[in-house]
Motif scaffolding. Structure first.
Motif, short mmCIF file in Angstrom:
data_model
loop_
_atom_site.label_atom_id
_atom_site.label_comp_id
_atom_site.label_asym_id
_atom_site.label_seq_id
_atom_site.Cartn_x
_atom_site.Cartn_y
_atom_site.Cartn_z
N VAL A 30 90.37 88.43 16.61
CA VAL A 30 89.94 89.95 15.95
C VAL A 30 89.25 89.81 14.71
CG1 VAL A 30 91.93 91.04 17.33
CG2 VAL A 30 92.23 90.14 14.95
N LYS A 31 89.39 88.47 14.11
CA LYS A 31 88.83 88.18 12.73
C LYS A 31 88.09 87.09 12.69
CE LYS A 31 90.89 89.15 8.34
NZ LYS A 31 92.39 89.02 7.73
N ARG A 32 86.88 86.89 12.00
CA ARG A 32 86.28 85.65 11.89
C ARG A 32 87.04 84.87 10.96
NH1 ARG A 32 80.43 84.52 9.23
NH2 ARG A 32 80.55 82.21 9.68
N ILE A 33 87.67 83.71 11.22
CA ILE A 33 88.42 83.04 10.30
C ILE A 33 88.00 81.55 10.52
CG2 ILE A 33 90.82 82.21 9.99
CD1 ILE A 33 91.95 84.64 10.89
N PRO A 34 87.43 80.70 9.62
CA PRO A 34 87.03 79.34 9.64
C PRO A 34 87.97 78.66 9.59
CG PRO A 34 86.49 80.25 7.43
CD PRO A 34 87.40 81.41 8.38
N ASP A 84 84.80 79.11 1.70
CA ASP A 84 85.04 80.39 2.57
C ASP A 84 86.48 80.16 3.19
OD1 ASP A 84 82.59 81.54 2.73
OD2 ASP A 84 81.88 79.84 4.24
N ALA A 85 87.35 79.15 2.94
CA ALA A 85 88.54 78.79 3.20
C ALA A 85 89.63 79.52 2.32
CB ALA A 85 88.92 77.36 3.09
N PHE A 86 89.30 79.75 1.18
CA PHE A 86 90.30 80.32 0.08
C PHE A 86 90.70 81.68 0.41
CE2 PHE A 86 88.39 76.60 -1.98
CZ PHE A 86 89.68 75.82 -2.26
N LEU A 87 89.65 82.51 0.68
CA LEU A 87 89.91 84.07 0.74
C LEU A 87 89.74 84.55 2.31
CD1 LEU A 87 87.88 85.55 -2.32
CD2 LEU A 87 90.57 85.04 -2.07
N CYS A 88 89.59 83.64 3.35
CA CYS A 88 89.56 84.27 4.47
C CYS A 88 90.62 84.99 5.25
CB CYS A 88 89.36 82.84 5.70
SG CYS A 88 90.86 81.83 5.84
N SER A 92 88.31 90.65 4.37
CA SER A 92 87.92 92.21 4.69
C SER A 92 88.57 92.97 3.59
CB SER A 92 87.97 92.41 6.07
OG SER A 92 89.69 92.19 6.42
N GLU A 93 89.85 92.67 3.22
CA GLU A 93 90.25 93.61 2.22
C GLU A 93 89.38 93.43 0.82
OE1 GLU A 93 94.40 93.20 -0.37
OE2 GLU A 93 94.58 92.35 1.94
N PHE A 94 89.12 92.23 0.59
CA PHE A 94 88.22 91.95 -0.69
C PHE A 94 87.02 92.65 -0.42
CE2 PHE A 94 90.49 88.72 -3.65
CZ PHE A 94 91.56 88.98 -3.28
N ALA A 125 83.90 84.14 -5.46
CA ALA A 125 83.67 85.47 -5.82
C ALA A 125 82.42 85.91 -5.12
CB ALA A 125 83.65 85.77 -7.23
N GLN A 126 81.55 85.15 -4.83
CA GLN A 126 80.23 85.66 -4.37
C GLN A 126 80.43 86.18 -2.83
OE1 GLN A 126 77.47 82.72 -5.55
NE2 GLN A 126 76.70 83.81 -7.21
N THR A 127 81.47 85.51 -2.34
CA THR A 127 81.62 85.88 -0.88
C THR A 127 82.05 87.31 -0.70
OG1 THR A 127 84.06 85.31 -0.94
CG2 THR A 127 82.34 83.38 -0.38
N PHE A 128 82.55 88.18 -1.66
CA PHE A 128 82.96 89.40 -1.51
C PHE A 128 82.28 90.38 -2.50
CE2 PHE A 128 86.20 87.72 -4.32
CZ PHE A 128 86.44 88.74 -5.37
#
Length: 175
Positions: A30-34, A84-88, A92-94, A125-128
């Motif tokens: 259901v979610k893109r998780i790397p 991309d690992a730290f906030l995966c 979507s919440e961020f 931070a630039q990921t969100f």
């Protein structure tokens, strides 16, 4: 998709390089998780908010051996893809919660950023958010990991701000 396409979903865990489809979970459907399920479970999620000099600060994880090692791989071994690992788990919440915010990032040494080719916290931070304020800087060179708990509590004395006027008249999340 082509391997150089940044929007392509990798088929390997960013941390251990295990194929993601080897041990798939419902979350992966259901979610893109790397990250693979095994690596995801190593994150000790605490997601708590504290007051830091009258500003809200959210702590997502316990700083355990796994997290320390991952942070070293990202910052010390220049593994940019790990951003991309730290906030995966919270991406979507961020993305939704902070899309209209200016994100103030903790400083890294300019010298270290130039050596590794990226600013670690800013890159995450630039990921969100596209609105990043990087006006905080270290007045002296130090490594947070070398500081005692008591010294970390006084780290604000080692940080200064430039271009602070960009933050004037802005509202802050008071959670």
């Amino acid at each position: 998709m082509h391997k150089d396409n940044p929007t392509a979903q990798s088929d390997e865990c960013l941390i251990c390089l295990t194929p993601l489809l080897k041990d798939i979970s419902f979350a992966h459907l259901v979610k893109r998780i790397p990250l693979c399920q095994h690596c995801l479970q190593k994150f000790d999620v605490i997601q708590t908010c504290i007051d830091f000099y009258h500003y809200p600060l959210t702590i997502l994880y316990t700083y355990n051996d796994f997290f320390q090692s991952l942070l070293f791989q990202y910052k010390g071994l220049y593994d940019h893809a790990l951003k991309d690992a730290f906030l995966c788990l919270f991406q979507s919440e961020f993305d939704n919660q902070y899309k209209d915010y200016i994100i103030v990032v903790a400083p890294s040494s300019q010298e270290d950023n130039e050596l590794r080719g990226f600013a670690p916290v800013e890159t995450i931070a630039q990921t969100f958010s596209s609105q990043i304020f990087n006006g905080l800087y270290k007045k002296e060179k130090y490594k947070q990991s070398d500081l005692s708990y008591q010294e970390r509590k006084r780290v604000a004395r080692r940080i200064d701000i430039r271009d602070g006027e960009k933050l004037k008249e802005k509202s802050f999340d008071s959670r």
